[in-house]
Design an enzyme around this catalytic site. Structure first.
Site, mmCIF file in Angstrom:
data_model
loop_
_atom_site.group_PDB
_atom_site.id
_atom_site.type_symbol
_atom_site.label_atom_id
_atom_site.label_comp_id
_atom_site.label_asym_id
_atom_site.label_seq_id
_atom_site.Cartn_x
_atom_site.Cartn_y
_atom_site.Cartn_z
ATOM 1 N N ASP A 8 6.496 -4.932 -5.859
ATOM 2 C CA ASP A 8 5.496 -4.851 -4.699
ATOM 3 C C ASP A 8 3.783 -4.916 -5.579
ATOM 4 O OD1 ASP A 8 7.546 -4.614 -3.172
ATOM 5 O OD2 ASP A 8 7.127 -2.380 -2.438
ATOM 6 N N ASP A 130 11.803 -4.466 9.635
ATOM 7 C CA ASP A 130 11.725 -3.064 8.864
ATOM 8 C C ASP A 130 11.521 -2.392 9.908
ATOM 9 O OD1 ASP A 130 11.488 -4.643 6.594
ATOM 10 O OD2 ASP A 130 9.425 -4.628 6.529
#
Length: 241
Positions: A8, A130
């Site tokens: 990330d 998500d």
């Protein structure tokens, strides 16, 4: 089952967020490109890259890092964060990304994304749904999980399966970055409502037992983030499954 390490990115740095909260950031003293090379050396063939700045702002703010990792041609890269238009999809493909992860726009504008599936093919796109459980309903926040949307997981997962999508990345937001274990019940639910999809599990994986549990559940892949960064699990151990 594919073992997919994750990186990330925020302002070019390797970070992790807790439950998608930008105020709860942990920075790691790794160079992203060097870390990707280490994962390749350990036997990884795929890498999951997230532009956290882009996910929130809608602009590719870490594209140079993504391009550099893809250009090394040591890993097949699936990348997302900030994809809002077809131009964005093409830009990532032109940058060398093998599979574009489509999240917020997949929740907000499914008609648009269905056209992309037809145009680019099932293997070039990964739908990211998500999710966060709210009063028994699996909701789908967007924009880096900062905005609430009306769509639900139960509506969109079957819809994308019927539209010809192949890859579904599903993260339980409450477990992301928490090392609290994957939500096996969530993934069983997804497999029931959209069995055609190859499910990539993400969020909460702590150790080898978690990887083994996901393999037993026959998911298509698992994304490993914080557990690798903090040495709770090694890629060699994950591959041993």
């Amino acid at each position: 089952m594919q073992i997919i390490p994750a990186i990330d990115l925020r302002a070019g740095r390797v970070v992790r967020l807790k439950q998608g909260d930008y105020a709860q950031e942990t920075r790691y003293e790794f160079d992203a490109c060097a870390l990707a090379a280490d994962y390749a050396d350990a036997g990884a063939t795929w890498l999951h890259l997230v532009d956290l700045d882009g996910a929130k702002s809608g602009a590719f703010e870490n594209l140079r890092v993504i391009e550099k990792i893809a250009a090394a041609e040591r890993l097949a890269v699936q990348a997302g964060g900030g994809v809002r238009s077809e131009d964005d999809v093409q830009r990532l493909l032109d940058a060398g990304v093998a599979r574009v992860v489509v999240g917020s726009v997949a929740v907000r504008e499914p008609e648009k994304v269905e056209k992309w599936i037809s145009r680019y093919g099932e293997d070039r796109l990964c739908i990211a749904l998500d999710t966060r459980n709210e009063n028994g309903v699996w909701r789908l926040p967007s924009a880096g999980w900062t905005q609430s949307e009306g769509a639900t997981l139960d509506e969109l997962a079957p819809r994308y399966a019927n539209a010809g999508a192949k890859h579904l990345l599903c993260t339980d937001i409450s477990r992301d970055g928490m090392l609290s274990g994957p939500n096996l019940d969530l993934y069983k639910h997804v497999q029931r409502i959209a069995p055609q999809l190859s499910l990539i599990a993400s969020g909460g994986v702590r150790d080898l037992a978690d990887v083994q549990a996901l393999r037993t559940q026959d998911v298509g892949g698992v994304v490993l983030g914080r557990s690798l960064l903090e040495g709770k699990l090694t890629l060699a151990e994950a591959f041993s499954c």
